[in-house]
Design an enzyme around this catalytic site. Sequence first.
Site, mmCIF file in Angstrom:
data_model
loop_
_atom_site.group_PDB
_atom_site.id
_atom_site.type_symbol
_atom_site.label_atom_id
_atom_site.label_comp_id
_atom_site.label_asym_id
_atom_site.label_seq_id
_atom_site.Cartn_x
_atom_site.Cartn_y
_atom_site.Cartn_z
ATOM 1 N N THR A 175 27.048 58.208 31.571
ATOM 2 C CA THR A 175 26.056 58.463 32.613
ATOM 3 C C THR A 175 26.470 57.657 33.831
ATOM 4 O O THR A 175 27.115 56.628 33.693
ATOM 5 C CB THR A 175 24.710 57.963 32.075
ATOM 6 O OG1 THR A 175 24.280 58.861 31.086
ATOM 7 C CG2 THR A 175 23.660 57.825 33.148
ATOM 8 N N GLY A 205 16.702 62.823 28.246
ATOM 9 C CA GLY A 205 16.906 61.389 27.994
ATOM 10 C C GLY A 205 16.091 60.513 28.930
ATOM 11 O O GLY A 205 15.116 60.952 29.540
ATOM 12 N N THR A 227 21.710 54.870 24.706
ATOM 13 C CA THR A 227 20.959 55.790 23.848
ATOM 14 C C THR A 227 19.552 55.975 24.421
ATOM 15 O O THR A 227 18.654 55.162 24.190
ATOM 16 C CB THR A 227 20.878 55.211 22.425
ATOM 17 O OG1 THR A 227 20.527 53.825 22.528
ATOM 18 C CG2 THR A 227 22.228 55.309 21.712
HETATM 19 N N1 ASP Z 1 21.142 57.516 28.777
HETATM 20 C C1 ASP Z 1 21.752 58.816 28.737
HETATM 21 C C2 ASP Z 1 20.848 59.739 27.949
HETATM 22 O O1 ASP Z 1 20.342 59.330 26.931
HETATM 23 C C3 ASP Z 1 23.122 58.834 28.122
HETATM 24 C C4 ASP Z 1 24.121 57.832 28.682
HETATM 25 O O2 ASP Z 1 23.742 56.810 29.226
HETATM 26 O O3 ASP Z 1 25.351 58.075 28.567
HETATM 27 O O4 ASP Z 1 20.709 60.886 28.316
#
Ligand code: ASP
Length: 320
Positions: A175, A205, A227
């Site tokens: 992300t 997310g 996560t």
């Molecule tokens: N936080 C993001 C999600 O859960 C994923 C990530 O940080 O790579 O959609």
Amino acid sequence: MKTHNYCIAIHGGAGTLLREKMDARLRKKYENALSAALDVGYAMLEGGGSALDAVVASVSALEDCPLFNAGRGSVFNARGEHEMDAAIMEGSSRRVGAVALVRRIRNPIHLARAVMEHTDHVLLAGKGAERFARKMKIERKPKAYFFEALRYKQFLEAKRENKVRLDHDGGTFGTVGAVALDASGKLAAATSTGGMTNKRWGRIGDSPIPGAGTWADDRCAVSCTGTGEYFIRVHAAAQLSCLMRYGRQSLDAAARKVIFESLQDIGGEGGLIAVDHRGHISMPFNTEGMYRASRCRGEAAWIGIFGGENGDALPNDQRI
Ligand code: ASP
């Protein structure tokens, strides 16, 4: 008018390659991409631009880079498609705009900004958000633009194992986000993501949820990666601000408490970047690495990938 110590920090995700898989050539690629994205945001601040413009500039550059899990480099969901989430927030006004589950949008962060600036709403999702994108003439790209062979392979693997993944050794995950303080003392945060590989059923997310993965107020600006479900459960980004506001903690103490206590205690993995109204920056993470970079007024740019390197004072497994 007092000029503040403007500064910017960016991240390209906490799901980095494992250290042993990162060779010098690949490392250079990531560092160059981070450096270019940092520079466009910093140049805005240096030229007297707003924190909001700076975070949009940096996040758009990261969205256009296939190395990161956002925009062009977004991961595949369980149907082999890309559904992207993004949010932007301005600290002083608490204005916020976010989108979830949008497809084919080149820069979801532009769409999130349009939600903030041209609607009375905070979060638009799916087909409605795409209709709004058409109305606002936000740039779209064909499906092929988002296709990355390596990421497709990782998706097939995740599907075979029936897992939803935030990968740590796949090579092209992360992300993206940016936080900034501008010369007039205003703060802003932006986050953009393709979510998690093999996600199903319209999963959203933390990134587009204000207070979970993205937050800015008059005290701090925060962008998270990891996560997402766990970040939502601890309301990570807003919790950091509350620790500062009500717990009278410093930015760094609050940021580390969120990652190494609240998040870690329930099994969450990831990190965040945060900046406060005085220009302090904190970037803790409990994963092997987090692609990250920062630059403060009058100082050189700083770039890091793993923990405890390049003079990074934060060992990534240390509790407060
Ligand atoms: N936080 C993001 C999600 O859960 C994923 C990530 O940080 O790579 O959609």
